[in-house]
Design an enzyme around this catalytic site. Sequence first.
Site, PDB file in Angstrom:
ATOM      1  N   ILE A   1       0.836  -1.214   0.010  1.00 39.53           N
ATOM      2  CA  ILE A   1       0.159  -0.066   0.012  1.00 39.53           C
ATOM      3  C   ILE A   1       0.896   1.265   0.062  1.00 39.53           C
ATOM      4  O   ILE A   1       1.920   1.163   0.764  1.00 39.53           O
ATOM      5  CB  ILE A   1      -0.806  -0.084   1.301  1.00 39.53           C
ATOM      6  CG1 ILE A   1      -2.151   1.232   0.972  1.00 39.53           C
ATOM      7  CG2 ILE A   1      -0.340  -0.135   2.415  1.00 39.53           C
ATOM      8  CD1 ILE A   1      -3.197   1.065   1.888  1.00 39.53           C
TER       9      ILE A   1
ATOM     10  N   GLU B   1       2.156  -8.092   6.431  1.00 40.96           N
ATOM     11  CA  GLU B   1       3.602  -7.980   7.160  1.00 40.96           C
ATOM     12  C   GLU B   1       3.983  -6.326   6.980  1.00 40.96           C
ATOM     13  O   GLU B   1       3.999  -5.910   6.112  1.00 40.96           O
ATOM     14  CB  GLU B   1       4.559  -8.838   6.445  1.00 40.96           C
ATOM     15  CG  GLU B   1       4.536 -10.142   6.819  1.00 40.96           C
ATOM     16  CD  GLU B   1       5.238 -10.999   5.995  1.00 40.96           C
ATOM     17  OE1 GLU B   1       6.112 -10.642   5.226  1.00 40.96           O
ATOM     18  OE2 GLU B   1       4.737 -12.287   5.989  1.00 40.96           O
TER      19      GLU B   1
ATOM     20  N   ASN C   1       7.685   1.290  10.901  1.00 37.10           N
ATOM     21  CA  ASN C   1       7.309   1.917   9.949  1.00 37.10           C
ATOM     22  C   ASN C   1       5.787   2.499  10.764  1.00 37.10           C
ATOM     23  O   ASN C   1       4.470   2.016  10.546  1.00 37.10           O
ATOM     24  CB  ASN C   1       6.572   1.160   8.833  1.00 37.10           C
ATOM     25  CG  ASN C   1       5.946   1.793   7.604  1.00 37.10           C
ATOM     26  OD1 ASN C   1       5.682   2.937   7.886  1.00 37.10           O
ATOM     27  ND2 ASN C   1       5.876   1.234   6.533  1.00 37.10           N
TER      28      ASN C   1
ATOM     29  N   TYR D   1      -2.852   0.671  10.149  1.00 32.97           N
ATOM     30  CA  TYR D   1      -3.280  -0.487  10.313  1.00 32.97           C
ATOM     31  C   TYR D   1      -3.961  -0.878  11.824  1.00 32.97           C
ATOM     32  O   TYR D   1      -5.187  -1.612  11.665  1.00 32.97           O
ATOM     33  CB  TYR D   1      -2.245  -1.848  10.207  1.00 32.97           C
ATOM     34  CG  TYR D   1      -1.539  -1.870   8.711  1.00 32.97           C
ATOM     35  CD1 TYR D   1      -2.335  -1.611   7.653  1.00 32.97           C
ATOM     36  CD2 TYR D   1      -0.137  -2.235   8.990  1.00 32.97           C
ATOM     37  CE1 TYR D   1      -1.666  -1.305   6.574  1.00 32.97           C
ATOM     38  CE2 TYR D   1       0.602  -1.795   7.754  1.00 32.97           C
ATOM     39  CZ  TYR D   1       0.031  -1.568   6.511  1.00 32.97           C
ATOM     40  OH  TYR D   1       0.433  -1.527   5.171  1.00 32.97           O
TER      41      TYR D   1
HETATM   42  C1  LIG Z   1       2.039   3.940   4.962  1.00 38.58           C
HETATM   43  C2  LIG Z   1       1.164   5.017   4.237  1.00 38.58           C
HETATM   44  C3  LIG Z   1       0.481   4.245   3.047  1.00 38.58           C
HETATM   45  C4  LIG Z   1       0.296   6.005   4.922  1.00 38.58           C
HETATM   46  O1  LIG Z   1      -0.461   6.821   4.070  1.00 38.58           O
HETATM   47  P1  LIG Z   1      -1.166   8.132   4.464  1.00 38.58           P
HETATM   48  O2  LIG Z   1      -2.137   8.277   3.505  1.00 38.58           O
HETATM   49  O3  LIG Z   1      -0.159   9.134   4.810  1.00 38.58           O
HETATM   50  O4  LIG Z   1      -1.896   7.618   5.825  1.00 38.58           O
HETATM   51  P2  LIG Z   1      -2.918   8.353   6.478  1.00 38.58           P
HETATM   52  O5  LIG Z   1      -2.929   9.974   6.349  1.00 38.58           O
HETATM   53  O6  LIG Z   1      -4.310   7.633   6.583  1.00 38.58           O
HETATM   54  O7  LIG Z   1      -2.567   8.264   7.990  1.00 38.58           O
HETATM   55  C5  LIG Z   1      -2.194   7.115   8.534  1.00 38.58           C
HETATM   56  C6  LIG Z   1      -2.004   7.120  10.177  1.00 38.58           C
HETATM   57  O8  LIG Z   1      -0.338   7.345  10.460  1.00 38.58           O
HETATM   58  C7  LIG Z   1      -0.095   8.512  11.001  1.00 38.58           C
HETATM   59  N1  LIG Z   1       1.010   9.025  10.720  1.00 38.58           N
HETATM   60  C8  LIG Z   1       1.391   9.563   9.396  1.00 38.58           C
HETATM   61  N2  LIG Z   1       2.591   9.743   9.445  1.00 38.58           N
HETATM   62  C9  LIG Z   1       3.239   9.251  10.619  1.00 38.58           C
HETATM   63  C10 LIG Z   1       4.681   9.201  11.073  1.00 38.58           C
HETATM   64  N3  LIG Z   1       5.637   9.367  10.549  1.00 38.58           N
HETATM   65  N4  LIG Z   1       4.561   8.442  12.418  1.00 38.58           N
HETATM   66  C11 LIG Z   1       3.713   8.075  12.934  1.00 38.58           C
HETATM   67  N5  LIG Z   1       2.439   8.151  12.624  1.00 38.58           N
HETATM   68  C12 LIG Z   1       2.190   8.855  11.322  1.00 38.58           C
HETATM   69  C13 LIG Z   1      -1.304   9.350  10.741  1.00 38.58           C
HETATM   70  O9  LIG Z   1      -1.474  10.292  12.111  1.00 38.58           O
HETATM   71  C14 LIG Z   1      -2.459   8.297  10.526  1.00 38.58           C
HETATM   72  O10 LIG Z   1      -2.851   7.873  11.837  1.00 38.58           O
HETATM   73  P3  LIG Z   1      -3.989   8.588  12.837  1.00 38.58           P
HETATM   74  O11 LIG Z   1      -5.150   8.452  12.091  1.00 38.58           O
HETATM   75  O12 LIG Z   1      -4.289   7.598  14.141  1.00 38.58           O
HETATM   76  O13 LIG Z   1      -3.621   9.790  13.252  1.00 38.58           O
HETATM   77  C15 LIG Z   1       2.171   6.146   3.451  1.00 38.58           C
HETATM   78  O14 LIG Z   1       3.173   6.506   4.588  1.00 38.58           O
HETATM   79  C16 LIG Z   1       3.046   5.451   2.320  1.00 38.58           C
HETATM   80  O15 LIG Z   1       2.911   5.441   1.162  1.00 38.58           O
HETATM   81  N6  LIG Z   1       4.503   4.986   3.180  1.00 38.58           N
HETATM   82  C17 LIG Z   1       5.134   4.444   2.237  1.00 38.58           C
HETATM   83  C18 LIG Z   1       4.888   2.840   1.739  1.00 38.58           C
HETATM   84  C19 LIG Z   1       4.541   2.017   2.749  1.00 38.58           C
HETATM   85  O16 LIG Z   1       5.419   1.905   3.965  1.00 38.58           O
HETATM   86  N7  LIG Z   1       3.555   1.108   2.875  1.00 38.58           N
HETATM   87  C20 LIG Z   1       3.294   0.218   3.982  1.00 38.58           C
HETATM   88  C21 LIG Z   1       3.878  -1.050   3.934  1.00 38.58           C
HETATM   89  S1  LIG Z   1       3.955  -2.067   2.608  1.00 38.58           S
END
Ligand SMILES: CC(C)(COP(=O)(O)OP(=O)(O)OC[C@H]1O[C@@H](n2cnc3c(N)ncnc32)[C@H](O)[C@@H]1OP(=O)(O)O)[C@@H](O)C(=O)NCCC(=O)NCCS
Length: 152
Positions: free
Chosen positions: A72, A106, A111, A118
């Site tokens: 994702i 996983e 992260n 999740y």
């Molecule tokens: C993981 C990922 C998909 C989240 O996308 P996003 O659209 O920014 O997610 P959301 O805006 O829905 O936020 C997700 C949650 O993480 C929190 N969050 C965002 N950045 C954060 C950080 N650096 N540290 C801690 N929490 C964080 C947000 O506050 C939110 O939590 P909450 O609703 O409880 O406050 C994005 O960061 C990403 O693409 N990362 C790179 C790929 C990756 O790691 N994928 C997952 C593993 S395959």
Amino acid sequence: MPEPRLRALGLPDLSALIELEASGQAHPWSATRLEQALAAAEYAVLGLEDAAGLIGHAVVSRQPFDAELESILIAPERRGEGLAGRLLAAVIERAREWGAERLLLEVRAGNAAAIALYRRAGFAEDGRRRGYYPPLAGTEREDALLMSLPLA
Ligand SMILES: CC(C)(COP(=O)(O)OP(=O)(O)OC[C@H]1O[C@@H](n2cnc3c(N)ncnc32)[C@H](O)[C@@H]1OP(=O)(O)O)[C@@H](O)C(=O)NCCC(=O)NCCS
């Protein structure tokens, strides 16, 4: 700005998907792996797009009893808007349509953004694989957290 649109991606989306992976993933999937996921019946690739193009995607695979979230990703400039939550909800819906008992994944133990996403969706931690992932920086390998969401 209009809400990004969510849809199932197919082979015509391959080049946009390769570009998005390369821009936002430390270890991007290869073009071959992405193409296989787009083509295979046991995979679904869901995408979010705005007027500028693809800004997020998720890959989910269908297994005999469970489904697995394999990837994702949200484009770096669009993170923190809750978009991953929308994609994940669509993945959960797809896994339910398949009749999966659980959605598995996983994730790197460090992260935080992904783990927060999740947990908020109801995933629980089932275990940990020590040193599963190669280092992102430095020399330390990283643990994998195994998480699951019951669907049945
Ligand atoms: C993981 C990922 C998909 C989240 O996308 P996003 O659209 O920014 O997610 P959301 O805006 O829905 O936020 C997700 C949650 O993480 C929190 N969050 C965002 N950045 C954060 C950080 N650096 N540290 C801690 N929490 C964080 C947000 O506050 C939110 O939590 P909450 O609703 O409880 O406050 C994005 O960061 C990403 O693409 N990362 C790179 C790929 C990756 O790691 N994928 C997952 C593993 S395959």
